[in-house]
Every structure is written in C-alpha cells, then in structure tokens.
Write an enzyme that holds these catalytic residues in place. Structure first.
Site, PDB file in Angstrom:
ATOM      1  N   ASP A  68      -3.354  -8.654  -7.565  1.00 35.25           N
ATOM      2  CA  ASP A  68      -3.223  -9.091  -6.127  1.00 35.25           C
ATOM      3  C   ASP A  68      -4.181 -10.514  -5.717  1.00 35.25           C
ATOM      4  O   ASP A  68      -5.054 -10.509  -4.968  1.00 35.25           O
ATOM      5  CB  ASP A  68      -3.510  -8.058  -4.918  1.00 35.25           C
ATOM      6  CG  ASP A  68      -3.208  -8.441  -3.704  1.00 35.25           C
ATOM      7  OD1 ASP A  68      -2.547  -9.363  -3.701  1.00 35.25           O
ATOM      8  OD2 ASP A  68      -3.630  -7.935  -2.830  1.00 35.25           O
ATOM      9  N   HIS A 111       0.672  -1.205   0.011  1.00 37.97           N
ATOM     10  CA  HIS A 111      -0.076  -0.182   0.019  1.00 37.97           C
ATOM     11  C   HIS A 111       0.729   1.309  -0.005  1.00 37.97           C
ATOM     12  O   HIS A 111       0.282   2.360  -0.530  1.00 37.97           O
ATOM     13  CB  HIS A 111      -1.001   0.169   1.224  1.00 37.97           C
ATOM     14  CG  HIS A 111      -2.037  -1.152   0.790  1.00 37.97           C
ATOM     15  ND1 HIS A 111      -2.633  -1.581   2.175  1.00 37.97           N
ATOM     16  CD2 HIS A 111      -2.596  -1.726   0.047  1.00 37.97           C
ATOM     17  CE1 HIS A 111      -3.493  -2.567   1.473  1.00 37.97           C
ATOM     18  NE2 HIS A 111      -3.439  -2.658   0.341  1.00 37.97           N
ATOM     19  N   GLY A 150     -11.552 -11.925 -11.425  1.00 36.09           N
ATOM     20  CA  GLY A 150      -9.972 -10.987 -11.647  1.00 36.09           C
ATOM     21  C   GLY A 150      -9.434 -11.301 -12.952  1.00 36.09           C
ATOM     22  O   GLY A 150      -8.802 -10.467 -13.579  1.00 36.09           O
TER      23      GLY A 150
END
Length: 286
Positions: A166, A18, A146
């Site tokens: 991810d 992040h 995804g």
C-alpha cells in the site's frame, strides 16, 4: 499524487481495503497453522479523526462514518463484522473518534501463533506505530523501506500469510515500481496471498499495473490466481480528490469473490457521493 494517510484515514478507500483485509485474515484463521502478515508501507497505525488533518479533509465522514450508521442484510453484517468490531474496539460506545490503519486491523485478527511485520521509514509515523502496538510481542515494527521489505521478508518461515502493499504513490514511476517489485517478490513466494492497493486516477497506469501483476501470477508454476476490485464513489475529475480505489488480490481465498459479490452492492449507496457508487470485480488478463 501524495497520499498522506492522516488526511484520508477512514475514507471509502480504507473501508474497501480493510474489509478485504479482514475477510482474507478471517479465512486464514480457519486452519491451525500459523500465518504472517507483512505490511510493506504500514503508516502510523492509529489515526485521530478529530486531528487537524482529518478535520480538514473530512473524508472519513463519507467513509467509515456512513458504514457505521448504514443498515445491511444479515449476510453482509456477518461478513463485515470482524472489521467493524476492530474499529469499535478503538472507540467508546456510540463514538467514532479513532480509526485503526492496516497494521492494527491485521493485529486484531492474529491468533497467538501468528505474527505481523510492519514496515515504516517515516520517523513520526514509525514512532506512532510503535506506540500503537505497545511493544506487542507478536508484532514487529521495522525501519525498512517497503520496497526492500517486499523481497527481503518473503517467503516467511510460516509459509502461510499475506503481503499488503500500500505505497503512498509519491513518485511518478510508482505504478511501474509496484508491478516490478511484486513480480520479484512473487517469484520468491508464489504461494503467498498478496493484496495491492492503487489509486484509480490514471486508467492507463491502472490497466498496465493489472496486466503486469496478472502476467507475473500466470507465469508461476503452478500459476497464481488474480482478482481485481475497483470501487468508484463518483466520477474522477482532474485535480479533484480521489474517488476511485483499486485492489489487486493474488492467490485470494476461494471464498473471497463470492463474499465480495455479497458485500459490495450494499456499499454502493452509503459510500456513493452525489449518487450510488459503482464497482467492478473481475479477473484481469495478462
């Protein structure tokens, strides 16, 4: 491995991922043109650090909790401030009970002209993500696998932006699928920024993935640039929780490598487990 994020939210791997995500989006803000963030495996968006899962693992205590209490140089404070400000925004002053996942980190760095596409197929996580984004007009939650989204949503109409990949690494062939899917998406949008997260539990799998990604980037016209970051908080042992995390960044901002050279050494002490952590930051070879 099966990376159920409720158990791992706010851990050292989230902190590294992040911080990088926030630095890239901060860079994209420097130009007025709109950008889009595509999060292929978005998760629930917000995580309760007092939940049974988070309490059982306690991983956030050696991750974001340490970072919030650590002391940094002024230069590093300025670089990680956008990330920490978003974490603080979801908590009362002096408290740390909630941790925002990648889609909420990204949403916190969107300007009015920017957009977010967050893909999640697990029903409970998708419902939670929709609630966390509160029908935000700049953010769209998509019920789409995804891997399909990775190629379906590129290139975005903005022609600027970032794709965060991810996956949960639930299948044995996840590394191979990740490399192949990235190559297919990159062929469609070779000017986009891509951030690929992976666990470093199998050195051969990690190296093969890095080579596959670097090879696909190098084959583009013009060639894409590739940067690899791996961060280890302790030696990895069989059957133990994850202690090493990896990121592959394709077409990263030209400023990112030097920023990480400033930030990462200051994360080694607070994130280390039983000693200082270690990192590698290099350009993988095809």
């Amino acid at each position: 491995m099966n990376y159920r994020h409720a158990f791992h939210a706010g851990n050292f791997a989230d902190v590294i991922k992040h911080i990088v995500l926030a630095r890239i989006l901060t860079y994209l803000q420097d130009k007025p043109a709109a950008f889009r963030v595509i999060d292929t495996h978005a998760g629930a968006g917000l995580y309760d650090l007092e939940s049974e899962e988070a309490t059982r693992s306690g991983e956030w205590l050696s991750g974001i909790a340490r970072i919030m209490q650590a002391r940094f140089t002024n230069e590093t404070i300025a670089l990680i401030k956008p990330y920490l400000d978003i974490v603080r925004a979801f908590n009362q002053p002096g408290e740390l009970k909630t941790y925002p996942g990648s889609p909420l980190i990204a949403r916190g760095l969107l300007r009015p002209q920017d957009r977010l596409v967050a893909c999640e197929i697990e029903p409970n996580a998708r419902k939670a993500l929709i609630g966390a984004l509160r029908r935000d007009t700049q953010a769209r939650v998509v019920d789409l696998d995804g891997w399909m989204a990775l190629t379906a949503y590129v290139p975005p109409k903005e022609r600027r932006g970032l794709v965060l990949i991810d996956p949960p690494f639930e299948a044995r062939d996840e590394f191979e699928r990740l490399g192949d899917s990235f190559a297919e998406a990159f062929a469609k949008w070779p000017t986009g920024i891509y951030v690929i997260w992976y666990p470093v539990k199998n050195r051969r799998g990690a190296e093969t993935l890095a080579q596959t990604v670097a090879r696909a980037a190098a084959a583009a016209k013009p060639p894409g640039k590739c940067l690899r970051l791996e961060f280890s908080v302790a030696p990895q042992t069989a059957g133990a929780p994850l202690t090493s995390t990896g990121l592959l960044m394709v077409n990263p901002p030209y400023t990112l490598q030097n920023e990480l050279k400033t930030i990462l050494p200051e994360l080694e002490k607070p994130l280390g487990q039983g000693g200082a952590a270690r990192f590698r930051l290099d350009v993988p070879k095809p």
